[in-house]
Motif scaffolding. Structure first.
Motif: not given
Length: 618
Positions: A613-618
């Motif tokens: 699982f991945t996110t687009l959080a920076t």
């Protein structure tokens, strides 16, 4: 003939009963000893017939096996006369206890089938004319004495016409046929062997160490089993023979890659010692260590007799070829996996001794890891996943006792073991593997817990085909595998990026493309590189038992098929390069091969149904 011999023969006849035939399934065949209708034996002693065996005393120089010459004289010879080898040589009431079995109309006297047999004309085609024959038998030390009996009437209506003198090993209780196996830790080797010494007679141990260093001693535990431990006939009836005492010692804190010597010892209660020969092994590499590491994989080996006895049914025609090829290449092998169906004893327990003797040159120097097959485990109402009778009433007891595996519960034959850059997840196809089962949880934990940076080569193995096979009987069922196999397990193979899944049960060789959900996910046949987006499946059930036919259906995912006996050798050169070779047992030559090359990032790459699982959080 003296009164003693006549009494022996009378007792022998009273003890004989018939053994129910082992299941002659479509891939297992019929145990040769099951062809003998022992229950029909009648006493028909002939003054004109005699059988003599020599030498009388074996193992005077600590040999574990010797050849015997048997001379036959019979003034009324027939084409179907045969000679059986019996052990113990003398039968008494303690071996003939009546046990009620549903398959018999009367209460039988329980004794033992012969260990092996030959036809009287085996080496002399003129026997029926001359009444003279000379046979050669190979005997192994099996904790008791031996005698030879001559029968007329063939296997179906035997008439006992003569019995030989007794043959005995100098020390029938001596420790024999060591079996090495990886322990539960990478730096532990286990040594298992058989003897005639129970714990009230001697203390078992292993003396071991480095060459040039002071030896160490490690104690051994002792196990055995009795007739009541088994589940049905013939294992509980004519197939029964006492297995002896099984000893296992744990050699711990081994230094990686170090060569150790060892010998088996028993300290008798009077303070004297009995010793085996000296053997050697090399300790496992440290997990993740980069070095040349060579692994053998095969299944369905079987047992054959070098003296030619028992083999009139061509029961296990390739097993000696496989054995001999591995022995000839031992210097280039590090660890061996036999993934189920070992001797096909099918309830004739003497055959386990014969099998351990056959492979002793391998098991005494290389870790010999086994899996459970249908011919070890399956029996009605015994807890096996398949409700069939393929084990001949053994229900796993001999295999689980005679061989060690690093399983948490030896009755549940699943385990993991690490060897250098390899992680092996060995499962028990004769217990439930489906999602939600105890074994399923083990499989996921075994696959998920490996550090692929250091152990990039992830191997799954089971006896029955849970993946893909072009075998004829699977095709006729419309499944090409054990039903529910892929349905429950392929998601795990994909999620954890299993490199190769090995299976036996089908007695041939086959290799698939890297595959997932019936789709080849990589092109090529001889080299694969880059991301791990599918698992290669290999059928390696050609270890020795008679061969299984392929279907005529063109299975598009099948890269190579071979209707012959053979085994696979994996060679890991480093963390990026693996060589897969299929070799025929008849000549040891390579007939199919491929290579895998990749980097660690290729194992981590996102592929279908195997993405973190991945996110687009920076």
């Amino acid at each position: 003939m003296g009164m003693g011999a006549a009494f022996l023969l009378a007792i022998l006849v009273l003890c004989f009963i018939n053994a129910p035939s082992a299941s002659a399934d479509i891939h297992g065949g019929e145990q040769p000893l099951a062809k003998i209708a022992i229950h029909k034996t009648v006493l028909a002693l002939r003054e004109s017939a005699s059988i003599k065996a020599n030498p009388f005393l074996l193992g005077q120089n600590d040999e574990d096996t010797e050849w015997i010459t048997v001379n036959i004289t019979n003034k009324d010879p027939a084409e179907d006369d045969w000679v059986g080898v019996f052990s113990p040589a003398k039968f008494n009431d303690s071996l003939c206890n009546p046990i009620l079995e549903d398959s018999y109309e009367e209460v039988p006297y329980i004794c033992t089938a012969p260990i092996k047999y030959k036809y009287a004309n085996d080496s002399n085609p003129t026997y029926t004319k001359t009444g003279e024959s000379k046979l050669k038998f190979q005997l192994i030390n099996q904790r008791s004495d031996f005698s030879f009996a001559l029968f007329a009437g063939g296997l179906s209506n035997p008439k006992l016409i003569a019995v030989s003198n007794t043959i005995v090993f100098a020390n029938p209780k001596a420790p024999v046929f060591p079996r090495l196996a990886q322990g539960k830790a990478w730096d532990e080797m286990t040594v298992t062997w058989t003897s005639g010494y129970n714990i009230d007679e001697a203390y078992p141990f292993v003396e071991w160490g480095w060459k040039g260093h002071n030896p160490m001693r490690s104690p051994a535990g002792t196990l055995t089993f009795n007739r009541g431990s088994l589940c049905g006939p013939p294992a509980r009836t004519v197939g029964w023979r006492h297995p002896g005492y099984i000893h296992t010692s744990f050699l711990k804190n081994l230094w990686p890659n170090t060569v150790y010597y060892y010998k088996l010892g028993h300290m008798l209660t009077d303070g004297t010692y009995v010793w085996s020969k000296t053997y050697y092994f090399r300790a496992s590499p440290y997990p993740g260590q980069e070095s040349l590491q060579r692994v053998i994989m095969f299944g369905d080996m079987g047992k054959a007799e070098r003296d030619g006895s028992n083999e009139y049914a061509n029961y296990q025609p390739g097993s000696l070829n496989t054995t001999d090829q591995l022995i000839s290449d031992l210097d280039n092998i590090d660890i061996v996996f036999l993934i189920g169906d070992l001797p096909y004893a099918n309830g004739y327990l003497s055959q386990w001794d014969q099998f351990t003797a056959q492979v002793a040159k391998i098991t005494s120097t290389k870790a010999f890891m086994i899996a459970s097959g249908n011919h070890e485990r399956d029996w009605l109402d015994s807890g096996s996943f398949f409700n069939v009778q393929d084990s001949g009433g053994e229900c796993g007891v001999p295999a689980e006792t005679i061989y060690y595996t690093p399983a948490e519960n030896r009755a549940k034959f699943w385990y993991q073991t690490d060897y250098g850059m390899f992680r092996f997840c060995i499962i028990d196809s004769e217990h439930d593997w489906r999602e939600g089962s105890e074994q399923y949880q083990f499989i996921e934990k075994c696959l998920a817990s490996v550090d692929r940076k250091h152990q990039p080569w992830l191997i799954f193995a089971a006896h029955r085909v849970l993946g893909y096979s072009s075998n004829e009987w699977y095709a006729n069922e419309g499944s090409f595998e054990e039903p529910e196999g892929r349905a429950h397990l392929q998601k795990l193979w994909q999620k954890y990026r299993v490199d190769i899944a090995f299976f036996g049960h089908v007695h041939n060789y086959e290799r698939t493309c890297p595959i997932y959900q019936n789709q080849c996910v990589k092109k090529g046949t001889s080299h694969y590189s880059g991301v791990v987006n599918g698992t290669i499946h290999a059928i390696v059930g050609g270890g020795g038992s008679h061969l299984s036919k392929f279907t005529s259906i063109n299975t598009f995912w099948s890269i190579y098929k071979d209707y012959d006996w053979g085994f696979v050798k994996l060679t890991a050169f480093n963390r990026s390069s693996l060589l897969f070779e299929y070799k025929k047992s008849r000549d040891g030559k390579v007939y199919d091969s491929f290579t895998i090359s990749r980097d660690y990032r290729d194992v981590l790459a996102c592929v279908h149904d195997a993405c973190e699982f991945t996110t687009l959080a920076t």
